[in-house]
Structures are given as C-alpha cells and as structure tokens.
Write an enzyme that holds these catalytic residues in place. Structure first.
Site, mmCIF file in Angstrom:
data_model
loop_
_atom_site.group_PDB
_atom_site.id
_atom_site.type_symbol
_atom_site.label_atom_id
_atom_site.label_comp_id
_atom_site.label_asym_id
_atom_site.label_seq_id
_atom_site.Cartn_x
_atom_site.Cartn_y
_atom_site.Cartn_z
ATOM 1 N N TYR A 164 -12.888 -1.835 12.934
ATOM 2 C CA TYR A 164 -13.304 -0.546 12.388
ATOM 3 C C TYR A 164 -14.756 -0.188 12.693
ATOM 4 C CZ TYR A 164 -9.017 -0.656 9.570
ATOM 5 O OH TYR A 164 -7.712 -0.684 9.165
ATOM 6 N N ARG B 180 3.834 -0.079 13.122
ATOM 7 C CA ARG B 180 3.554 -1.402 12.572
ATOM 8 C C ARG B 180 3.639 -1.321 11.049
ATOM 9 N NH1 ARG B 180 -2.021 -4.276 11.336
ATOM 10 N NH2 ARG B 180 -1.107 -6.169 10.469
ATOM 11 N N GLU C 102 -4.935 -10.501 8.957
ATOM 12 C CA GLU C 102 -6.299 -10.762 8.481
ATOM 13 C C GLU C 102 -6.399 -11.963 7.530
ATOM 14 O OE1 GLU C 102 -7.965 -7.186 6.851
ATOM 15 O OE2 GLU C 102 -7.903 -6.118 8.738
ATOM 16 N N PHE D 65 -7.416 6.963 4.305
ATOM 17 C CA PHE D 65 -7.451 6.548 5.709
ATOM 18 C C PHE D 65 -6.366 7.238 6.547
ATOM 19 C CE2 PHE D 65 -10.052 2.980 4.313
ATOM 20 C CZ PHE D 65 -10.795 2.649 5.447
ATOM 21 N N GLU E 113 -5.154 -2.355 14.100
ATOM 22 C CA GLU E 113 -5.669 -1.381 13.121
ATOM 23 C C GLU E 113 -6.991 -0.844 13.628
ATOM 24 O OE1 GLU E 113 -6.125 -2.609 9.018
ATOM 25 O OE2 GLU E 113 -4.191 -3.665 9.036
ATOM 26 N N ASN F 91 -7.830 -6.108 14.369
ATOM 27 C CA ASN F 91 -8.158 -5.008 13.461
ATOM 28 C C ASN F 91 -9.660 -4.785 13.531
ATOM 29 O OD1 ASN F 91 -5.485 -5.108 12.756
ATOM 30 N ND2 ASN F 91 -5.814 -5.726 10.635
ATOM 31 N N GLN G 289 0.803 -1.224 0.000
ATOM 32 C CA GLN G 289 0.000 0.000 0.000
ATOM 33 C C GLN G 289 0.834 1.272 0.000
ATOM 34 O OE1 GLN G 289 -2.701 -1.714 3.275
ATOM 35 N NE2 GLN G 289 -4.051 -0.326 2.190
ATOM 36 N N HIS H 191 1.178 -9.435 4.737
ATOM 37 C CA HIS H 191 0.022 -8.546 4.624
ATOM 38 C C HIS H 191 -0.481 -8.603 3.179
ATOM 39 C CE1 HIS H 191 -2.056 -4.903 6.584
ATOM 40 N NE2 HIS H 191 -2.678 -5.112 5.442
#
Length: 493
Positions: A321, A97, A188, A456, A391, A319, A40, A142
């Site tokens: 949200y 992280r 994840e 984000f 996260e 994680n 990312q 990841h």
C-alpha cells in the site's frame, strides 16, 4: 536526508503518478482482479452452520473497534454474493480473490465435522464466478481463526494447529480444487503474529509475552503453509493442475540517506517484513539479521523442517500500500517488541518537509507509486518466483457531511491506481515476473479495528440505506481501463 527532486530525478520518477497507463502496457494474460476477505464482507455470522471466530470475540471486546461495530452483518455478502459477482463482471475484472471462513467449513476448527452448508455456500460462489468467466483466487486463512482453537489450545501458539490447518486445507482442496486453480494458504502472517500477539491490535489481541509469542505464532503459520502445500502437491496437483502461494505484506523501505547505517536499517526493515516469511521457504531459515537481534526468542527449525519448507510455494502474493523513508535509530521508543528490535525510524517527509506522498484516510497510508516498482524488483531479484500483487489500494474517511455524489467521486483513488499500475508495468519492463494485480477492495467493508470508519472500496456501500452498492469513479475508471484493452485486443485479432 534525501532530497525529493534529486531522488526522483536519479531514479527516473520525475513524472511519477502523472504518466498515462493502459491495459496494453501489460501482458495479454496479465490478471486484473479485486479482493475481499470473509469476515470483512460476509456477515451472516450465526447462519449457515458457521462457528464463531476470534474476530467475532475480539470485535465484542470493549474498546477494540473504533466505532464499536462488528462483522455480524458486515456488508451482507453472504446473501448478496450474486449481486456482487455481477458487479465484478460488469466492471470487467477477470479474477476475484476472496477468503474462505475456516469456521464455516469446520465450526470448531478441529476437522472432524464438516459443515455441508459452508461447503455449499462457497461452491455457489465459485460456480457463479466461473459462469461469468471470472477466475477464483481463494485464500484459506485471512485472520479469522475458529474461536474454539484459540480458547481450547492457544490458537497459533500451539504446534498442534499445523495439523488442524492441514486437515482444513485438504478439505478445501478436495471440495473446490476441481474448479479453483489458484490457492493462497495464509494472508499476511506478519499481521497475525505482530498485531495479534505483540501490539494486540488484531485478534486475539494478546500482548502478554511480546518477546516470544509473535515469533511462535509466525513460526507455526510458516509450517502450516508448508503442510498445506505438501498435501496439495502429493494429493491434488497432478489431477487439478493448480498452484499454491503465500501472501506477505510490506511497505517499501527507502534509505533516508546514503549513510551505511540508514541503508542497513532499510535492508533490515525488509528482512523483518519479507525475509521473516520468505527466507525459510527458500533457504530453510530466518534472515541472519533476525537471528542476530532476536536470539533465542526466534524459534529454530530442525533439519527435517528445513527440508520440508524448501521451495514450498509456486508464487508470492504481495500486499502493498505505501512506502517509508528509513533511518537508523540509536534508541527506539517503540512499544512493540518487533518494532523495537528493528531499531529504526519510519519517516514520511522529505528534506524540506514535503510529504513522501499524498495522504489517504488512514494515518499510515501515503500514495507513493514508485515504491511498488522498487519492492517488486527487490522480491524478484531476491526470490525469483512469479509475483501477484494480491492487495493494493487506499482509503477515504467515512464522512456523513458529504453527499453520496461527493463520496462516489474518489479522484484520489483514481490517481492512486494510475500511479501504482504504471509502477507495476515498469517493474515488468525491468524484468520482474508479475502475473496479476488485485485492487483492495471490491466493496467498502468492516475494516478490522477501524470498523466502518474507513472506506477502501471501488464500490461504495451505503450503510444507512439497506447496504446498497454504488460504483465509485475509480470503479468506472478501472472498467474503461480494462475494456479499452479488450477492445484493442479484439481489433488486433
């Protein structure tokens, strides 16, 4: 249906999101950090000896990325890591992280030819962090599997990948473990399994055999995690003194009524999210409800694997949200096999039509701070292991019609973090062993299938003007929050 005012009053959440939160609400050794992932942010996709990953291939597949973009350059962290680490330090965070790109270490993923340039790159990042007093929290996987492993053997569908992951993990422990004390094996695994092999919305984008492949991909990730932990404990832990965890992701599932079927549906949802990966590591097998509903589609663990899995983690990374109200569904219209098997509806409105929380840019993301307290307490009571919130965050829409100052004034993100951090502080008061919180994300970045359409970051990245970095209001809020705590600590001493 649940009535909003009644629910909030009964749960003590009337002031949710309105209360003040300060650094002193947390233990003195509580870790505050920011998080990113390699694909990312790094860019430099063909530099430094890096091999291609499944996300390189997926991003170039027509129709997969919303704005037709890719991570070739991303936000150029590969060349700007010093600038970005300076930002982390200036804002006052004590931890970072980040993930290592497997194909930067082994370009073909096979573990035969180590790429020294990749080792050097991550050594430079780790050393730069330590120079600034920032703890590295390193994720080994990841989502960016070396493309060769996918094309030559089917990636996570092939049991042989467990061996390749173990060699990769061993190499990272040997190369960086003298300085890295906090390791995460896989980020994840649910999203890799379901997004990659059922919904087809994540790399490698498969949806050919939805009733089998996601569960096989998950199975091999769980065993790969345990293999890496076994290597760390047998070869490195005594000398290096670090810890290894796994990161799971889940929304909180709140029953939409007092009906037994809605309560069962909410519990089922959590088992399909959290229990899928945590239960094998604590009890040696998948949740009973998954076995009941999936039958032979769910792989079995031989006895030797069950013993191998038990207690193979030092902490749980969460994680989180958002939250949903959950009701039982007699019929499911879901396309995904995984979603259909759960037989439930995920609801975003209270009785009367009020939204469950303030909506962010992504269609799935609503700000519901009380959900974080509830899910932490659920994990704490069920698995009794230290927890890091690895996260947590929300996104804005990329909007060309707004000025830079308007984009930087992210009032909702400030509200979001105030509420969610207050929720973490409450969970600690409830008795949960929570050790840290990582904001997602340090930087606006390539947001997977959404490309660069969602932001984000605590730090705005100007994609049209040289990728310059501009801290947002939320970054400055965090800085004040953290520095107030440091100042108070100094006065006490």
């Amino acid at each position: 249906m649940v009535k909003k005012e009644e629910f909030l009053r009964e749960n003590g959440f009337e002031k949710e999101g309105l209360e003040e939160v300060s650094r002193s609400d947390f233990p003195s050794d509580f870790v505050f950090g920011v998080a990113t992932s390699a694909y990312q942010i790094e860019g430099a996709s063909k530099e430094g000896g890096r091999g291609p990953s499944i996300w390189d291939a997926y991003a170039y597949t027509e129709g997969k990325i919303l704005d037709k973009s890719n991570g070739d350059v991303a936000v150029d962290h590969h060349h700007r890591y010093k600038e970005d680490i300076d930002l982390i330090a200036k804002l006052g965070f004590s931890a970072y992280r980040f993930s290592i790109s497997w194909s930067r270490i082994f370009p073909d993923g096979l573990g035969t030819n180590v790429n020294d340039e990749g080792i050097t790159f991550y050594n430079n990042i780790i050393n730069a962090l330590l120079e600034k007093g920032i703890q590295p929290f390193v994720t080994l996987y990841h989502w960016d599997l070396p493309l060769h492993l996918e094309e030559s053997m089917g990636g996570w569908l092939n049991k042989k990948i467990i061996e390749y992951f173990a060699v990769y993990a061993d190499t990272c422990f040997a190369s960086f473990g003298d300085r890295v004390k906090n390791w995460i094996t896989i980020n994840e695994p649910l999203q890799t399994a379901v997004g990659g092999y059922d919904a087809g919305v994540n790399a490698p984008g498969r949806c050919e055999n939805r009733s089998v492949e996601p569960y096989l991909a998950a199975h091999h990730q769980i065993l790969a995690h345990a293999a890496a932990v076994s290597i760390y404990r047998s070869k490195y832990k005594d000398k290096q003194g670090g810890q290894v965890g796994l990161v799971v992701d889940s929304e909180w599932a709140e029953p939409n009524s007092d009906k037994i079927e809605d309560k069962s549906a909410a519990a089922r949802h959590l088992d399909f999210h959290l229990g899928w990966f945590l239960r094998p590591l604590y009890y040696g097998d998948y949740p009973e409800v998954m076995r009941e509903r999936l039958g032979d589609q769910l792989p079995k663990f031989p006895e030797e694997d069950k013993k191998f899995l038990l207690n193979s983690l030092d902490f749980i990374g969460l994680n989180h949200y958002t939250t949903r109200l959950i009701s039982h569904a007699t019929e499911s219209t879901e396309e995904c096999h995984y979603d259909k098997a759960q037989q439930l509806d995920r609801i975003v409105e209270w009785e009367g039509g009020d939204l469950i929380g303030e909506k962010a840019a992504s269609e799935w993301l609503y700000a519901v701070p009380w959900g974080l307290r509830k899910i932490i307490n659920h994990i704490s009571q069920k698995y009794a292991t230290p927890i890091y919130v690895t996260e947590n965050g929300m996104d804005d829409e990329d909007n060309d019609s707004l000025s830079l100052n308007e984009m930087l004034d992210d009032k909702m993100r400030v509200r979001y973090y105030k509420g969610y951090l207050a929720s973490v502080a409450q969970a600690i008061k409830d008795g949960a062993d929570v050790r840290g919180h990582f904001a997602w994300s340090l930087l606006d970045n390539f947001e997977w299938a959404q490309g660069y359409t969602k932001r984000f970051g605590l730090v705005y990245v100007d994609y049209k003007n040289g990728l310059t970095r501009h801290p947002k209001s939320s970054a400055y809020w965090f800085s004040r929050f953290l520095k107030d705590g440091a100042n108070k600590k100094g006065k006490e001493q």
